[in-house]
Write a protein that holds these residues in place. Sequence first.
Motif, PDB file in Angstrom:
ATOM      1  N   GLN A 242     -13.160  37.290 -58.124  1.00 36.03           N
ATOM      2  CA  GLN A 242     -12.289  36.946 -57.210  1.00 36.03           C
ATOM      3  C   GLN A 242     -12.491  37.387 -55.578  1.00 36.03           C
ATOM      4  N   THR A 243     -11.971  36.591 -54.767  1.00 36.03           N
ATOM      5  CA  THR A 243     -12.076  36.812 -53.031  1.00 36.03           C
ATOM      6  C   THR A 243     -10.776  37.274 -52.947  1.00 36.03           C
ATOM      7  N   ILE A 244     -10.247  38.484 -52.494  1.00 40.78           N
ATOM      8  CA  ILE A 244      -9.055  38.727 -52.138  1.00 40.78           C
ATOM      9  C   ILE A 244      -9.008  38.885 -50.795  1.00 40.78           C
ATOM     10  N   MET A 245      -8.061  38.123 -50.196  1.00 40.71           N
ATOM     11  CA  MET A 245      -7.737  38.127 -48.490  1.00 40.71           C
ATOM     12  C   MET A 245      -6.981  39.313 -48.150  1.00 40.71           C
ATOM     13  N   VAL A 246      -7.444  39.970 -47.302  1.00 42.77           N
ATOM     14  CA  VAL A 246      -6.773  41.060 -46.843  1.00 42.77           C
ATOM     15  C   VAL A 246      -6.509  40.764 -45.158  1.00 42.77           C
ATOM     16  N   ASP A 247      -5.462  39.987 -45.156  1.00 42.98           N
ATOM     17  CA  ASP A 247      -5.279  39.521 -43.755  1.00 42.98           C
ATOM     18  C   ASP A 247      -3.836  39.516 -43.213  1.00 42.98           C
ATOM     19  N   GLY A 248      -2.929  40.126 -44.179  1.00 43.16           N
ATOM     20  CA  GLY A 248      -1.634  40.005 -43.514  1.00 43.16           C
ATOM     21  C   GLY A 248      -0.989  38.494 -43.840  1.00 43.16           C
ATOM     22  N   GLY A 249      -1.589  37.865 -44.387  1.00 42.86           N
ATOM     23  CA  GLY A 249      -1.000  36.376 -44.666  1.00 42.86           C
ATOM     24  C   GLY A 249      -1.733  35.357 -43.619  1.00 42.86           C
ATOM     25  N   ALA A 250      -2.219  35.915 -42.454  1.00 39.52           N
ATOM     26  CA  ALA A 250      -3.006  35.116 -41.545  1.00 39.52           C
ATOM     27  C   ALA A 250      -3.279  33.953 -41.940  1.00 39.52           C
ATOM     28  N   ILE A 251      -4.159  33.800 -43.210  1.00 39.30           N
ATOM     29  CA  ILE A 251      -4.866  32.613 -43.575  1.00 39.30           C
ATOM     30  C   ILE A 251      -3.942  31.622 -43.745  1.00 39.30           C
ATOM     31  N   ASN A 252      -2.900  31.763 -43.942  1.00 37.11           N
ATOM     32  CA  ASN A 252      -1.730  30.492 -44.505  1.00 37.11           C
ATOM     33  C   ASN A 252      -1.187  30.158 -43.079  1.00 37.11           C
ATOM     34  N   LYS A 253      -1.536  30.783 -41.885  1.00 41.97           N
ATOM     35  CA  LYS A 253      -0.782  30.350 -40.794  1.00 41.97           C
ATOM     36  C   LYS A 253      -1.764  29.681 -39.951  1.00 41.97           C
ATOM     37  N   ILE A 254      -2.866  30.020 -40.014  1.00 40.72           N
ATOM     38  CA  ILE A 254      -4.166  29.195 -39.154  1.00 40.72           C
ATOM     39  C   ILE A 254      -4.093  27.784 -39.776  1.00 40.72           C
TER      40      ILE A 254
END
Length: 261
Positions: A242-254
């Motif tokens: 797995q790749t776990i994004m630790v980004d505060g949800g930013a990847i969904n906004k950019i």
Amino acid sequence: MRLENKVAIVTGGSQGIGAGIAKRFGQEGAKIVVADVNEEAGENVIAELKQQEVEAIFVHTDVSNEESVQNLVKEATSAFGKVDILVNNAAINFRKSVTDTSFEEWQTLLGINLNGPFLCSKYSIPEMQKVGGGSIINIASWHAEKTITRLAAYASAKGAMTALTRQMALDYGKDQIRVNAVGPSTVDTPLLQKTFESLDDPEQAFKDTLKFQPMGRIGTVEDIANTCLFLASDEATYVSGQTIMVDGGAINKIARPIEFD
């Protein structure tokens, strides 16, 4: 103690995210091997760990060099007898497009950011097989999936790292070796501060960065270290590939390229 009696190698462990991971793992009982080219900073981390009564050593390591990596694993097993955890964190970065990137620059970045995880995994996996399993954690990036302009080499290396993560998870699952990646976004480290300071308007660049943070803040070293702790611990014994994004949800906004120039 979630990592009691475990032995963890952390590459790029002399500062920033790597140092944070080394310290967090040490708090949970792990014996730490800090691998880095920055000997002075690395020894400072070791001194801090020892003050907390953590068993730890520093090994000067160029992760892009096969002999250096072989020596790293040899030193780790000589000091502590085994390797249970590997954190592939060492990395460099620069902002250039393909046409602006020299072949030498390309080779240097991939040598550290991609060849490094390959070599460290290649020589750590046999040691994990000897003890019946282990955990490999690759510090990737949200740039592996969504990125900004002029990060050709870095984004390529991080994308390849997540693919390597999936492949190793398949190949070594039978050995109870779990392989996962963590994808940080913007994290408050000395490197980030240096990046902002290199821009014409550092304060505005920081404000622009915050606009893309759904939680209204950038990440901390502790945010990344705690996720790695979970993946290294027995709490994640069925999490692999797995790749776990630790980004505060930013990847969904950019949704568009960002420019800070």
